[in-house]
Design an enzyme around this catalytic site. Structure first.
Site, mmCIF file in Angstrom:
data_model
loop_
_atom_site.group_PDB
_atom_site.id
_atom_site.type_symbol
_atom_site.label_atom_id
_atom_site.label_comp_id
_atom_site.label_asym_id
_atom_site.label_seq_id
_atom_site.Cartn_x
_atom_site.Cartn_y
_atom_site.Cartn_z
ATOM 1 N N ILE A 107 0.826 -1.125 -0.145
ATOM 2 C CA ILE A 107 0.142 0.001 0.036
ATOM 3 C C ILE A 107 0.981 1.554 0.012
ATOM 4 C CG2 ILE A 107 -0.154 0.072 2.611
ATOM 5 C CD1 ILE A 107 -3.049 1.136 2.278
ATOM 6 N N CYS A 108 0.418 2.213 -0.645
ATOM 7 C CA CYS A 108 0.911 3.604 -0.510
ATOM 8 C C CYS A 108 2.595 3.505 -1.210
ATOM 9 C CB CYS A 108 0.983 4.207 0.854
ATOM 10 S SG CYS A 108 1.528 5.914 0.790
ATOM 11 N N GLY A 109 3.611 3.994 -0.513
ATOM 12 C CA GLY A 109 4.754 4.248 -0.899
ATOM 13 C C GLY A 109 5.354 2.719 -1.221
#
Length: 210
Positions: A107-109
């Site tokens: 998730i995300c970065g």
């Protein structure tokens, strides 16, 4: 989830600046459904500090994590994904997991880390925005980018930073944590505040299915 054998642990990667809120739904409900969540850092017992200032002492060092001992590796977002290659070993571990047929959820970065590792080139995926991944060195997966809250392609789950509930939903579906109708109700309640989902979940809980 099997009722005859306990599942292998789920492993949650932890490192300095990790975004606490992105995996809270995932780990809390996995634990409630009988999964053991173990944290993995660069070294066992070497504390890390999350973006929210919480200190976590990892259960396991990254070098000691083997895909065959796990049911899932979760890679959280963190500022460090965007400031250099310090977290690249975690992306390398994701490569090991996927090669072994063990799921990875990023998730995300963390999606940027997987992009730099080349793991998104041939798999449908998402992130916060497409141009975030397009900026990553070596990324060749633009044609596989999907505008969606969260995406599952085989053993890989991806999501952007604003979709922790959709991320959890994909993890639960991949690990068969809830029956499909219960999972729909769970998502309806936690993502959409759908009051009609509540009695479905209560009935499932009474039956031992939630």
């Amino acid at each position: 989830m099997s009722e005859t054998a306990a599942p292998k642990p789920v492993h949650l990667a932890v490192y300095d600046t990790y975004a606490d809120w992105e995996t809270g739904h995932t780990t809390a409900h996995l634990t409630q459904r009988g999964h053991v969540v173990r944290t993995v850092g660069f070294a066992a017992g070497a504390p890390v500090t999350t973006m929210g200032g919480i200190r976590i002492q990892p259960d396991l060092g990254l070098a000691d994590l083997r895909p065959e001992d796990s049911s899932l590796l979760i890679l959280t977002g963190a500022s460090l994904w965007d400031t250099g290659d310090e977290l690249a070993p975690f992306a390398g571990k994701a490569r090991e997991f996927l090669a072994a047929g063990v799921p990875v959820a990023a998730i995300c970065g963390a999606t940027a880390g997987l992009a730099r590792e080349g793991l998104l080139d041939d798999r449908a995926h998402t992130s916060g925005v497409s141009f975030y991944l397009a900026e990553q060195p070596g990324y060749g997966g633009a044609g596989k980018y999907v505008e969606a809250d969260a995406v599952t392609d085989g053993d890989l789950i991806t999501a952007g930073p604003t979709e922790p509930v959709a991320f959890a939903r994909e993890v639960f579906a991949r690990l068969d944590v809830y029956k499909p109708d219960v999972l729909d109700a769970w998502y309806g309640l936690f993502h959409d505040s759908d009051a009609s989902a509540y009695p479905v979940l209560m009935a499932a809980s009474a039956a031992g299915d939630a």
